[in-house]
Write a protein that holds these residues in place. Structure first.
Motif, mmCIF file in Angstrom:
data_model
loop_
_atom_site.group_PDB
_atom_site.id
_atom_site.type_symbol
_atom_site.label_atom_id
_atom_site.label_comp_id
_atom_site.label_asym_id
_atom_site.label_seq_id
_atom_site.Cartn_x
_atom_site.Cartn_y
_atom_site.Cartn_z
ATOM 1 N N SER A 156 0.859 -1.168 0.000
ATOM 2 C CA SER A 156 0.000 0.000 0.000
ATOM 3 C C SER A 156 0.897 1.220 0.000
ATOM 4 O O SER A 156 1.811 1.315 0.826
ATOM 5 N N VAL A 161 2.525 3.172 2.963
ATOM 6 C CA VAL A 161 2.326 2.383 4.170
ATOM 7 C C VAL A 161 3.367 1.284 4.232
ATOM 8 O O VAL A 161 4.115 1.162 5.196
ATOM 9 N N ILE A 162 3.436 0.508 3.146
ATOM 10 C CA ILE A 162 4.443 -0.537 3.107
ATOM 11 C C ILE A 162 4.703 -0.923 1.655
ATOM 12 O O ILE A 162 3.783 -0.973 0.846
ATOM 13 N N GLY A 170 7.090 -0.542 10.042
ATOM 14 C CA GLY A 170 6.022 -1.113 9.221
ATOM 15 C C GLY A 170 5.545 -2.472 9.707
ATOM 16 O O GLY A 170 4.821 -3.161 9.003
ATOM 17 N N THR A 196 3.463 -3.298 12.362
ATOM 18 C CA THR A 196 2.030 -3.335 12.617
ATOM 19 C C THR A 196 1.246 -3.166 11.321
ATOM 20 O O THR A 196 0.233 -3.814 11.099
ATOM 21 N N GLU A 197 1.760 -2.305 10.424
ATOM 22 C CA GLU A 197 1.073 -2.089 9.149
ATOM 23 C C GLU A 197 1.039 -3.377 8.337
ATOM 24 O O GLU A 197 0.046 -3.685 7.679
ATOM 25 N N THR A 198 2.123 -4.145 8.378
ATOM 26 C CA THR A 198 2.151 -5.436 7.683
ATOM 27 C C THR A 198 1.035 -6.321 8.210
ATOM 28 O O THR A 198 0.252 -6.903 7.441
ATOM 29 N N GLU A 239 -1.673 -5.463 9.761
ATOM 30 C CA GLU A 239 -2.997 -4.916 9.450
ATOM 31 C C GLU A 239 -3.404 -5.200 8.005
ATOM 32 O O GLU A 239 -4.565 -5.476 7.713
ATOM 33 N N LEU A 240 -2.432 -5.153 7.104
ATOM 34 C CA LEU A 240 -2.732 -5.460 5.702
ATOM 35 C C LEU A 240 -3.139 -6.921 5.545
ATOM 36 O O LEU A 240 -4.085 -7.244 4.834
ATOM 37 N N ARG A 249 -6.405 -2.793 6.872
ATOM 38 C CA ARG A 249 -6.060 -1.750 5.925
ATOM 39 C C ARG A 249 -6.261 -2.342 4.557
ATOM 40 O O ARG A 249 -5.997 -3.514 4.349
ATOM 41 N N ASP A 273 0.592 -9.171 17.860
ATOM 42 C CA ASP A 273 1.427 -7.969 17.849
ATOM 43 C C ASP A 273 1.873 -7.703 19.287
ATOM 44 O O ASP A 273 1.043 -7.397 20.143
ATOM 45 N N ARG A 307 9.640 0.715 6.355
ATOM 46 C CA ARG A 307 8.431 0.257 5.677
ATOM 47 C C ARG A 307 8.699 -0.667 4.500
ATOM 48 O O ARG A 307 7.977 -0.714 3.518
#
Ligand SMILES: Nc1ncnc2c1ncn2[C@@H]1O[C@H](COP(=O)(O)OP(=O)(O)OP(=O)(O)O)[C@@H](O)[C@H]1O
Ligand SMILES: [Mg+2]
Length: 501
Positions: free
Chosen positions: A264, A267-268, A290, A292-294, A296-297, A302, A419, A470
């Motif tokens: 994204s 984001v990452i 990145g 937590t973003e990983t 979430e994807l 996300r 997490d 990220r």
């Protein structure tokens, strides 16, 4: 003596949270307050700050008995507190947060210029050169935490209480906060430091007091203690070493999930990830890299701009968490306080919540089944409570986290994302969770585990993926999956990463 507490008692229905506790704090010392989840640390602090009324005992500040009825009164007496979550106002500026409630005035109006100048001077005392006109929320959590400390120290000036202030910080940020704390110690403040990170305790503190089941066990100079003796005091027994490094090489795992080109913008960067059945993939990296973003994807929290996911039977939908749950995914987020718990519901209700939501509310889970589930997890995760019907809001912080973990386990996902599963959890429960992860993978569950504690990550993972800026920058397995290599990959520059690979 700056502060001396004698025979402090505090009862809750069914629980003696503090039982005749003595505690001393000198000016110019950092004194660690340690103990297992539910030992009574937060209760002691709340009695000290007037958040709770004590049932018995005396508290002397500079020789005078005090009994603050509120945190504001405690502040006026000189006792300031900073909690794990920054409790300032993100939408106000740095200056407004620092000076809130004692803004300089001219002709009855707030004198903005003077306020900003004072705020700037305060921060310079900590070696920080920040733009005090910016919103607090635009700074990192570490900086926000330092601002909270600066505010508490300025307001109170005698005793500073830090209740797990570093729980959401990475290693560098912790040092930044510690520098500030050391400066305050120099200036003669007495500082009480609550933490589950023993390395930090040895790094920062002068003395240690251990609580167990509401009683004071010991007060010692930090330098006279070692890890083993300290843990022994906390648990009242020796810790079996479940976090040791001898990871069993369990060989390749049958493939289960394959994520391709997931990414994204901003984001990452797009990455591929294959997860085998019963495999644990660790994610390492600094805060903001990145991780937590990983997660979430993958879970659909996300929207992935690119990429796809498939399992043995074909393409699967990861565009939203509902689909994630239908796929048999689970995600226990890092910030359980805001994402996870429903304070007014009981432990039983909190544990069965996810299961019930998946089943649909029209078909309630029979009560005896709920009871069995709750009792089972209370036992397996050693949740310290007087019973399954206790409101989760009345549990200690670490025990609340175990309940949120139990909720996801009860849903028996095939792919569980954790997490920071051991944040805020004491050493004993730490080892339990490592053991539990091994047990789950033996039953065929796959996991993605995010952790800042590299030793722990190695203890549970089959392989570790390192993130930086990220991007997924390295993957380490076998002998290369060691603290040294992981640290190198985290800290490396791009050119160095190529060499490592
Ligand atoms: N408001 C409350 N109502 C009822 N019981 C409470 C309340 N607050 C705390 N307790 C109980 O008091 C005991 C001590 O809890 P406390 O929060 O002080 O533990 P702690 O040492 O801070 O643990 P942690 O490391 O998990 O934060 C626990 O048994 C807890 O369930
Ligand atoms: Mg606590």
């Amino acid at each position: 003596m700056l502060l001396s507490i004698r025979s402090l008692n505090k009862m809750f229905p069914g629980t003696r949270a503090l039982d005749g506790v003595d505690f001393d704090l000198q000016a110019g010392e950092v004194h660690a307050l340690l103990g297992e989840n539910g030992a009574g640390k937060s209760t002691l602090i709340k009695c000290l700050t007037g958040a709770y009324r004590r049932d018995g005992g005396t508290v002397l500040l500079e020789g005078t008995e005090i009994a603050p009825q509120s945190t504001v009164q405690a502040q006026d007496l000189g006792i300031g507190t900073v909690y794990q979550e920054v409790n300032l106002l993100p939408n106000l500026t740095v200056a407004q947060n620092l000076m809130f409630g004692r803004e300089p005035r001219r002709f009855g109006l707030i004198d903005n210029r003077a306020m900003r100048a004072q705020a700037r001077r305060m921060l310079q005392a900590y070696g920080l050169d920040l733009n005090v006109d910016r919103n607090l929320g635009s700074y990192s959590v570490a900086i926000q935490q330092i601002i909270a400390i600066a505010r508490a120290a300025a307001l109170s000036g005698k005793v500073l209480i830090l209740d797990e202030p570093t729980a959401s910080l990475d290693a560098q940020e912790v040092q930044l906060v510690f520098d500030v704390v050391r400066g305050l110690r120099e200036r003669g403040l007495g500082i009480i430091f609550v933490s589950h990170f023993l390395d930090q305790v040895f790094d920062l503190t002068d003395r240690v007091t251990v609580l167990r089941n509401g009683r004071k066990i010991v007060t010692e100079n930090t330098r006279d203690l070692n890890r083993v003796s300290l843990i022994g005091h906390m648990l009242g027994r020796e810790l079996e070493d479940a976090t040791s490094h001898d990871t069993i090489n369990r060989g390749p795992r049958p493939p289960m999930l394959r994520f391709e080109g997931i990414g994204s913008r901003g984001v990452i960067a797009p990455f591929d990830l294959a997860v085998g059945q019963g495999e644990v993939v660790g994610l390492a990296g600094l805060l903001g890299s990145g991780r937590t973003e990983t997660a979430e994807l993958l879970f659909g929290l996300r929207n992935a701009a690119t990429g796809s996911a498939r399992d043995q039977s074909g393409k699967i939908d990861i565009s939203n968490p509902r689909a994630g749950i239908r796929n048999g995914f689970g995600f226990a987020p890092e910030d359980r306080k805001t994402d996870g718990i429903v304070a007014d519901l009981s432990i039983r209700e909190n544990i069965t919540l996810g299961l019930q939501a998946r089943r649909g509310w029209a078909r309630p889970i029979p009560r005896d089944q709920q009871n069995r589930l709750a009792d089972d997890y209370i036992k397996r995760l050693d949740i310290r409570t007087t019973g399954r019907e206790k409101r989760i809001g009345e549990l200690s912080g670490g025990n609340q986290q175990k309940v949120v973990l139990a909720r996801w386990l009860a849903m028996n996902p095939r792919f569980l994302i954790l997490d920071e599963p051991t944040r805020g959890i004491d050493v004993g429960a730490h080892a339990e969770i490592v053991r539990l992860i091994h047990e789950l993978t033996d039953q065929g569950m796959s996991l993605l585990v995010i952790s800042s504690e590299i030793d722990e990550l190695i203890a549970v993972s089959d392989r570790v993926i390192v993130l930086r800026d990220r991007r997924h920058v390295a993957e380490l397995t076998g002998d290369l999956m060691n603290p040294d290599q992981i640290m190198k990959a985290i800290a490396a520059t791009d050119a160095q990463t190529k060499e490592l690979a």
